[in-house]
Scaffold this motif. Structure first.
Motif, PDB file in Angstrom:
ATOM      1  N   GLY A 249      -8.997  -6.471  16.690  1.00 14.76           N
ATOM      2  CA  GLY A 249      -8.407  -5.255  17.244  1.00 14.76           C
ATOM      3  C   GLY A 249      -7.479  -5.552  18.401  1.00 14.76           C
ATOM      4  N   ARG A 250      -7.914  -6.440  19.308  1.00 10.11           N
ATOM      5  CA  ARG A 250      -7.066  -6.814  20.435  1.00 10.11           C
ATOM      6  C   ARG A 250      -5.826  -7.564  19.941  1.00 10.11           C
ATOM      7  N   ALA A 251      -5.993  -8.372  18.904  1.00  6.59           N
ATOM      8  CA  ALA A 251      -4.856  -9.108  18.355  1.00  6.59           C
ATOM      9  C   ALA A 251      -3.813  -8.159  17.768  1.00  6.59           C
ATOM     10  N   VAL A 252      -4.259  -7.144  17.027  1.00  8.38           N
ATOM     11  CA  VAL A 252      -3.324  -6.168  16.465  1.00  8.38           C
ATOM     12  C   VAL A 252      -2.592  -5.428  17.581  1.00  8.38           C
ATOM     13  N   THR A 253      -3.329  -5.005  18.600  1.00  9.61           N
ATOM     14  CA  THR A 253      -2.710  -4.299  19.722  1.00  9.61           C
ATOM     15  C   THR A 253      -1.660  -5.171  20.404  1.00  9.61           C
TER      16      THR A 253
ATOM     17  N   ALA B  30     -10.394  -3.909  14.331  1.00 12.04           N
ATOM     18  CA  ALA B  30      -9.006  -3.504  14.114  1.00 12.04           C
ATOM     19  C   ALA B  30      -8.915  -2.043  13.678  1.00 12.04           C
ATOM     20  N   PHE B  31      -9.849  -1.603  12.826  1.00 12.30           N
ATOM     21  CA  PHE B  31      -9.849  -0.194  12.427  1.00 12.30           C
ATOM     22  C   PHE B  31      -9.975   0.713  13.649  1.00 12.30           C
ATOM     23  N   ARG B  32     -10.912   0.363  14.538  1.00 11.65           N
ATOM     24  CA  ARG B  32     -11.123   1.189  15.732  1.00 11.65           C
ATOM     25  C   ARG B  32      -9.911   1.165  16.651  1.00 11.65           C
ATOM     26  N   ALA B  33      -9.313  -0.012  16.817  1.00  9.51           N
ATOM     27  CA  ALA B  33      -8.152  -0.120  17.699  1.00  9.51           C
ATOM     28  C   ALA B  33      -6.989   0.724  17.195  1.00  9.51           C
ATOM     29  N   LEU B  34      -6.735   0.680  15.894  1.00  8.17           N
ATOM     30  CA  LEU B  34      -5.626   1.458  15.345  1.00  8.17           C
ATOM     31  C   LEU B  34      -5.918   2.945  15.355  1.00  8.17           C
ATOM     32  N   ALA B  35      -7.180   3.316  15.169  1.00  9.32           N
ATOM     33  CA  ALA B  35      -7.529   4.743  15.210  1.00  9.32           C
ATOM     34  C   ALA B  35      -7.150   5.338  16.555  1.00  9.32           C
ATOM     35  N   LYS B  36      -7.334   4.582  17.634  1.00 10.32           N
ATOM     36  CA  LYS B  36      -6.998   5.075  18.971  1.00 10.32           C
ATOM     37  C   LYS B  36      -5.490   5.197  19.167  1.00 10.32           C
ATOM     38  N   GLN B  37      -4.713   4.476  18.361  1.00 10.86           N
ATOM     39  CA  GLN B  37      -3.262   4.485  18.512  1.00 10.86           C
ATOM     40  C   GLN B  37      -2.564   5.307  17.436  1.00 10.86           C
ATOM     41  N   GLY B  38      -3.344   6.048  16.657  1.00  7.42           N
ATOM     42  CA  GLY B  38      -2.737   6.864  15.617  1.00  7.42           C
ATOM     43  C   GLY B  38      -2.409   6.100  14.354  1.00  7.42           C
ATOM     44  N   GLY B  39      -2.938   4.876  14.225  1.00  6.02           N
ATOM     45  CA  GLY B  39      -2.723   4.100  13.016  1.00  6.02           C
ATOM     46  C   GLY B  39      -3.798   4.363  11.977  1.00  6.02           C
ATOM     47  N   ILE B  40      -3.787   3.576  10.910  1.00  6.72           N
ATOM     48  CA  ILE B  40      -4.680   3.803   9.770  1.00  6.72           C
ATOM     49  C   ILE B  40      -5.405   2.514   9.418  1.00  6.72           C
TER      50      ILE B  40
END
Length: 519
Positions: free
Chosen positions: A440-444, A471-481
């Motif tokens: 998740g941190r890597a995707v961000t 990664a799912f959780r990180a993108l959920a916070k940013q409006g991703g999927i």
């Protein structure tokens, strides 16, 4: 007493929340009701009686909810007077308050409302304000949708202007010629301004007309807010649930139930309207089937071709638990970004990252790998894989009665190396450097480094393992999927599920075709 909220607003299912204003966020519904009562009672007293007319006083509970609550001002005047057998000409928006037209009486009511507001100020519902803050911290987009033409004034007076990404009020509805509640036009306009599908948007409403509008718009969740005596009416109008206040409504980015199967690409492609995709993928179990030996997970030519085509029209990164050199060799496409060891090691065209804390832990990882090789040498099927920034112990081929021995050995190795932490995945125990870094941190980090954080980008992460949940959780916070790859239902923070790597390849083809057409 109203029932507590039986559900959670989850970023895995929803992207945005639309709030009515009066009676949901601010206590101005009481001011509105008083202004309506002053208007109608005075008008009915002054009006000469005509046959068939009812001049009894306006009931600020029953009549307010039934005829005027949540509706455009002129429509509220018309509906109440019609119920009393009174028919007035429409008039013009510029009619003065003393004009005996629907517009004139509406303007008279607004004059009374603004006067009272100026004297008393705007009271807020603290639970609603707290909910707004929690929603925005979790990555939800928010909008206010109200028939009021005083929305800007109310929000400024209440200090709430910065808590909404969009506003659709009576002024905007008139400018755009949108039908008011109970029609869905204003809610649909707000969802469009937030770039959100109605099916992934919740509506919070205290008015029957507003609940009906949300239901007609096919919104994903309709929550009725009962401020007193309207629970049954809100339910009958179509509310999925009714709450007495918003304090008990939970907000989370976590998984609440298994994500639905993405049977065809249409729902995802609709999310891409006016946005461009940025694609992140796991390797094992996502691009290739899970196999007994990790070295046998070879990329099929058709999948490689799908990845190459996707990389021509959108950013593509592969984020794997494998060593960076390993996954890069397996995929063998220079136009793709690679992140190995769960993102500790990243490389791509004009981009590179190697976590210094990971480098500091290299000696500990080597010692742990040597210790585990020795302790597990007599266990059939146990495989120790030394990666640059991790030690993975595969136990897929280990007999069930020996798995506990494998786990004990990994735990003991972690206890002797305080700079390492134990994690895991599908049939894997793993030791990694003990720092706050994961997929998740890597995707961000990649989104920021590549300039892909804007509202015009839709980040998509596809993965199959427990390590992909970060990664799912990180993108959920940013409006991703997030999209989970799994043959069967299972809880996940992902928004959707695909059955297998073949379905991933088909989705890649659909995304690539849609993006190519959009160019």
């Amino acid at each position: 007493m109203s029932e507590p909220a039986p559900a959670t607003l989850s970023r895995t299912r929803l992207d945005a929340v639309l709030f009515d204003l009066d009676g949901v966020v601010t206590r101005t519904a009481q001011v509105h009701a008083a202004a309506w009562k002053d208007l109608f009672d005075a008008y009915l007293r002054e009006r000469a009686p005509h046959e068939g007319e009812d001049h009894s006083p306006f009931d600020d509970q029953r009549d307010y909810r039934r005829y005027v609550d949540g509706k455009p001002r002129v429509k509220g005047v018309k509906h109440f007077l019609a119920a009393r057998g009174i028919d007035l000409p429409l008039g013009e928006p510029s009619d003065p308050p003393e004009e005996e037209t629907l517009w004139g009486l509406g303007n008279r009511k607004n004059q009374r409302f603004r006067s009272t507001l100026s004297e008393q100020g705007v009271a807020r519902y603290d639970c609603a304000v707290d909910l707004l803050h929690r929603l925005r911290e979790t990555g939800f987009r928010t909008a206010v949708v109200t028939a009021s033409k005083n929305c800007d004034l109310i929000l400024e007076e209440a200090g709430l202007a910065d808590l909404f990404d969009a506003r659709v009020d009576g002024v905007e509805a008139e400018r755009l010629e949108l039908a008011g509640k109970p029609d869905a036009d204003t809610f649909l306009e707000a969802a469009a301004r937030l770039h959100c599908e109605p099916a992934r948007t919740a509506v919070l409403e205290d008015a029957v007309a507003g609940v009906r509008a949300a239901r007609r718009g096919a919104f994903g969740l309709v929550v009725g807010v009962d401020r007193g005596g309207a629970r049954d009416s809100l339910r009958e109008a179509g509310a999925d649930l009714v709450v007495g206040d918003l304090c008990g409504v939970k907000v989370t980015a976590e998984a609440t139930d298994p994500p639905p199967l993405l049977a065809e690409s249409g729902p995802l492609l609709r999310r891409l309207a006016e946005r461009r995709p940025a694609l992140f993928l796991d390797y094992d179990g996502t691009l290739t089937p899970i196999v007994e030996r990790p070295e046998d997970a070879l990329l099929a030519p058709a999948m490689r071709a799908a990845l190459r085509a996707a990389a021509e029209v959108m950013p593509v990164a592969i984020i794997s638990g494998r060593d960076l050199d390993d996954v890069q060799a397996l995929v063998d496409l220079r136009e793709i970004i690679y992140a190995g060891s769960h993102g500790f090691d990243i490389r791509g065209p004009d981009i590179a990252l190697e976590q210094p804390e990971g480098v500091d832990a290299l000696d500990d990882l080597t010692r742990a790998a040597d210790t585990l090789e020795a302790r597990l040498a007599d266990i059939d099927g146990a495989q120790v894989e030394r990666k640059r920034f991790a030690v993975a112990v595969h136990y897929r081929r280990v007999a069930d009665d020996q798995v506990a021995r494998v786990e004990d050995a990994v735990t003991a190795a972690a206890d002797r190396a305080p700079n390492l932490r134990r994690t895991g995945g599908k049939k894997i125990f793993e030791l990694r450097p003990d720092i706050d870094w994961d997929k998740g941190r890597a995707v961000t980090w990649l989104l920021e480094k590549l300039g892909l954080e804007g509202p015009d980008v839709l980040p998509i992460y596809v993965g199959d393992d427990d390590t992909d949940e970060d990664a799912f959780r990180a993108l959920a916070k940013q409006g991703g999927i997030g999209i989970l790859v799994a043959a069967q239902d299972q809880p996940s923070a992902a928004a959707w599920r695909l059955a297998d790597p073949d379905a991933v390849r088909e989705l890649l083809a659909s995304l690539t075709a849609a993006e190519a057409d959009a160019r």
